[in-house]
Design a protein around this motif. Structure first.
Motif, PDB file in Angstrom:
ATOM      1  N   ALA A 115      37.569  42.344  -3.449  1.00 24.35           N
ATOM      2  CA  ALA A 115      37.689  41.976  -4.853  1.00 24.35           C
ATOM      3  C   ALA A 115      36.339  41.979  -5.547  1.00 24.35           C
ATOM      4  CB  ALA A 115      38.343  40.605  -4.988  1.00 24.35           C
ATOM      5  N   ASP A 116      36.302  42.512  -6.742  1.00 23.88           N
ATOM      6  CA  ASP A 116      35.102  42.464  -7.563  1.00 23.88           C
ATOM      7  C   ASP A 116      34.897  41.061  -8.120  1.00 23.88           C
ATOM      8  OD1 ASP A 116      32.928  43.664  -9.157  1.00 23.88           O
ATOM      9  OD2 ASP A 116      34.250  43.273 -10.854  1.00 23.88           O
ATOM     10  N   ARG A 117      36.025  40.375  -8.396  1.00 24.56           N
ATOM     11  CA  ARG A 117      35.929  39.020  -8.936  1.00 24.56           C
ATOM     12  C   ARG A 117      37.293  38.335  -8.852  1.00 24.56           C
ATOM     13  NH1 ARG A 117      32.345  37.228 -14.073  1.00 24.56           N
ATOM     14  NH2 ARG A 117      32.227  35.033 -13.486  1.00 24.56           N
ATOM     15  N   VAL A 118      37.297  37.064  -8.470  1.00 27.58           N
ATOM     16  CA  VAL A 118      38.507  36.249  -8.555  1.00 27.58           C
ATOM     17  C   VAL A 118      38.538  35.634  -9.947  1.00 27.58           C
ATOM     18  CG1 VAL A 118      39.721  34.219  -7.689  1.00 27.58           C
ATOM     19  CG2 VAL A 118      38.633  35.811  -6.085  1.00 27.58           C
ATOM     20  N   ILE A 119      39.592  35.902 -10.676  1.00 28.49           N
ATOM     21  CA  ILE A 119      39.704  35.459 -12.065  1.00 28.49           C
ATOM     22  C   ILE A 119      40.258  34.048 -12.154  1.00 28.49           C
ATOM     23  CG2 ILE A 119      40.728  35.972 -14.316  1.00 28.49           C
ATOM     24  CD1 ILE A 119      38.683  38.041 -13.341  1.00 28.49           C
ATOM     25  N   LEU A 120      41.278  33.771 -11.354  1.00 22.99           N
ATOM     26  CA  LEU A 120      41.972  32.490 -11.456  1.00 22.99           C
ATOM     27  C   LEU A 120      42.670  32.191 -10.144  1.00 22.99           C
ATOM     28  CD1 LEU A 120      43.039  30.158 -13.359  1.00 22.99           C
ATOM     29  CD2 LEU A 120      44.972  31.668 -13.872  1.00 22.99           C
ATOM     30  N   THR A 121      42.592  30.937  -9.702  1.00 22.84           N
ATOM     31  CA  THR A 121      43.352  30.464  -8.550  1.00 22.84           C
ATOM     32  C   THR A 121      44.106  29.215  -8.968  1.00 22.84           C
ATOM     33  OG1 THR A 121      41.722  31.326  -6.980  1.00 22.84           O
ATOM     34  CG2 THR A 121      43.242  29.652  -6.163  1.00 22.84           C
ATOM     35  N   LEU A 122      45.404  29.191  -8.677  1.00 21.52           N
ATOM     36  CA  LEU A 122      46.256  28.076  -9.086  1.00 21.52           C
ATOM     37  C   LEU A 122      46.992  27.532  -7.872  1.00 21.52           C
ATOM     38  CD1 LEU A 122      47.222  26.507 -11.627  1.00 21.52           C
ATOM     39  CD2 LEU A 122      49.119  28.124 -11.780  1.00 21.52           C
ATOM     40  N   THR A 123      46.825  26.237  -7.608  1.00 17.20           N
ATOM     41  CA  THR A 123      47.496  25.606  -6.468  1.00 17.20           C
ATOM     42  C   THR A 123      48.993  25.511  -6.731  1.00 17.20           C
ATOM     43  OG1 THR A 123      45.527  24.299  -5.975  1.00 17.20           O
ATOM     44  CG2 THR A 123      47.610  23.541  -5.033  1.00 17.20           C
ATOM     45  N   GLN A 124      49.779  25.902  -5.745  1.00 21.06           N
ATOM     46  CA  GLN A 124      51.240  25.817  -5.846  1.00 21.06           C
ATOM     47  C   GLN A 124      51.745  24.638  -5.015  1.00 21.06           C
ATOM     48  OE1 GLN A 124      53.329  27.438  -7.698  1.00 21.06           O
ATOM     49  NE2 GLN A 124      52.219  29.266  -8.369  1.00 21.06           N
ATOM     50  N   PRO A 125      52.584  23.761  -5.607  1.00 23.57           N
ATOM     51  CA  PRO A 125      53.091  22.615  -4.858  1.00 23.57           C
ATOM     52  C   PRO A 125      54.205  22.959  -3.880  1.00 23.57           C
ATOM     53  CG  PRO A 125      53.944  22.584  -7.094  1.00 23.57           C
ATOM     54  CD  PRO A 125      52.964  23.711  -7.030  1.00 23.57           C
ATOM     55  N   PHE A 126      54.913  24.064  -4.129  1.00 22.76           N
ATOM     56  CA  PHE A 126      55.985  24.522  -3.249  1.00 22.76           C
ATOM     57  C   PHE A 126      55.854  26.037  -3.083  1.00 22.76           C
ATOM     58  CE2 PHE A 126      57.602  20.714  -5.360  1.00 22.76           C
ATOM     59  CZ  PHE A 126      58.007  19.933  -4.274  1.00 22.76           C
ATOM     60  N   GLU A 127      56.614  26.585  -2.155  1.00 19.72           N
ATOM     61  CA  GLU A 127      56.481  27.996  -1.817  1.00 19.72           C
ATOM     62  C   GLU A 127      57.157  28.918  -2.824  1.00 19.72           C
ATOM     63  OE1 GLU A 127      58.589  30.263   1.614  1.00 19.72           O
ATOM     64  OE2 GLU A 127      56.775  29.441   2.515  1.00 19.72           O
ATOM     65  N   ASN A 128      58.191  28.443  -3.509  1.00 16.41           N
ATOM     66  CA  ASN A 128      58.977  29.333  -4.374  1.00 16.41           C
ATOM     67  C   ASN A 128      58.577  29.208  -5.840  1.00 16.41           C
ATOM     68  OD1 ASN A 128      60.057  26.709  -4.429  1.00 16.41           O
ATOM     69  ND2 ASN A 128      62.148  27.417  -4.757  1.00 16.41           N
TER      70      ASN A 128
END
Length: 411
Positions: A160-173
């Motif tokens: 990856a050239d850059r990670v733009i955004l990471t968002l934690t998910q509380p569940f898998e779906n």
């Protein structure tokens, strides 16, 4: 539970939940008209077929198809496990693997490599963006920027050239995960409500959460030393206390495939329901293309009350233009595209959608804000359909979970 099905293993939560959370973001939308009637037969003299274009090669659970702007020679197909394959548009032959990030991608249930968007200036800057769930914790949602190889246009630089955004998910779906550039040149990101069933955290109605939303960000700069993205000043939540400024629309359960009409700029969203109703929402460019729109979940499921199960307050909510029940095996809407190709002139302006479980393919047109010509296409239906695709010329494709890649053609 089938992958990408909207059918939760949890019980129906329609009698539980907290009160509506008022949106802090101003809306330019108006209430949609009532949903259309049961679809009928196609108009006389117009018949369609689906032509398989991957007869000579196999695909592993294809989830999406797109192409760089203006590229009439190639198709780029996402596989759930983490690969992007390149297909020659003229010969229907597999050129090879463009990008392989399988070591990064979690693939349980509704997870995987979920979205791909080429920068509007891809021809000059070589940037493209992917959306996937990673292997951290339950599986975070990640939006990352990659670059094409400077020598071989059929290969990407593998890191990856850059990670733009990471968002934690509380569940898998309910990850959502589609990304696309809008007519305004901004990157739009669709996230589901975080999963489980019934939105137990009431995230979709909470403007302090990015889950259950359509986000809009500016990635046009993103140079080293600069923020990964900027928030457009005209986003509806900009400057609102306690609200996430990236939010464009809210009240979504699991927006599984949404698109802009490339001619009008109208926004179409297929939002997966809980246990009763599936829906398609249309927000016209004239009304703001979803700016500040509250699509209702978890107050409503389709055009019905969900929490509470009756007597809910629908004021200020955009009701779906089309909703349908889980009768006859339906369970999970797959949003599609408005046809703007040249091969079938009679189809121009027609929006296509499907159901993953029932396997049907239906279409309708919008006229004066209302649904018309709502029909079902028997010849296009069949199999689990996780996505449609659109090439650079505006021709449409159908993908099946079993590995099929089909083009919609006239018969």
């Amino acid at each position: 539970m089938l992958a990408f099905s909207g059918c939760d293993s949890t019980a129906n939560h329609s009698s539980s939940g907290t009160a509506q959370v008022a949106a802090a973001c101003p809306s330019t939308s108006t209430l949609a008209p009532p949903a259309a009637a049961t679809p009928g037969a196609p108009p006389p003299g117009l018949s369609l077929k689906r032509t398989q274009i991957n007869a000579g090669f196999a695909l592993a659970f294809p989830l999406f198809l797109t192409a760089p702007p203006g590229d009439l020679d190639r198709l780029f197909v996402l596989e759930k496990g983490g690969k992007i394959q390149v297909v020659d548009r003229a010969s229907n032959a597999l050129i090879g693997t463009f990008l392989d990030i399988t070591p990064l991608v979690s693939t349980g249930g509704e997870q995987g490599l979920l979205g791909l968007a080429f920068d509007p200036q891809y021809a000059s800057n070589g940037r493209f963006y992917v959306s996937y769930t990673d292997k951290v914790g339950i599986g975070n949602s990640v939006i990352a920027r990659y670059l094409v190889d400077p020598v071989d246009p059929n290969l990407a630089i593998p890191t990856a050239d850059r990670v733009i955004l990471t968002l934690t998910q509380p569940f898998e779906n309910h990850n959502g995960g589609q990304i696309a550039f809008g007519p305004d040149g901004y990157l739009y990101i669709g996230f589901g409500d975080g999963g489980s069933g019934g939105d137990p955290g009431n995230r979709a109605q909470n403007p302090g959460e990015r889950l259950g939303k359509l986000l809009r960000i500016d990635v046009s700069d993103g140079a080293a030393g600069q923020p990964a993205y900027k928030v457009p000043a005209d986003n509806p939540c900009t400057g609102q206390t306690g609200a996430k400024s990236e939010i464009w629309s809210l009240g979504l359960r699991n927006p599984w495939r949404w698109s802009f009409d490339r001619e009008t700029g109208d926004l179409y969203i297929g939002d997966v329901g809980q246990n009763v109703q599936e829906e398609v929402n249309v927000s016209t460019a004239a009304s703001g293309a979803g700016r500040g729109t509250n699509y209702g979940w978890r107050i409503t499921e389709g055009g019905l009350c969900f929490s509470p199960s009756s007597g809910c307050n629908m004021s200020g909510l955009a009701l779906p233009h089309v909703d349908y029940s889980h009768a006859a095996g339906a369970c999970s809407v797959t949003g599609g595209y408005v046809y703007r190709g040249a091969a079938i002139p009679a189809l121009r302006g027609t929006y296509f959608y499907a159901d993953f479980c029932a396997g049907f393919v239906r279409s309708f047109r919008m006229a004066n804000g209302a649904v018309t010509e709502h029909v079902e296409w028997t010849a296009l239906s069949g199999g689990n359909i996780p996505s449609f695709g659109e090439d650079a010329a505006g021709e449409l494709y159908i993908l099946t979970a079993a590995g099929g890649l089909f083009r919609i053609d006239s018969n």
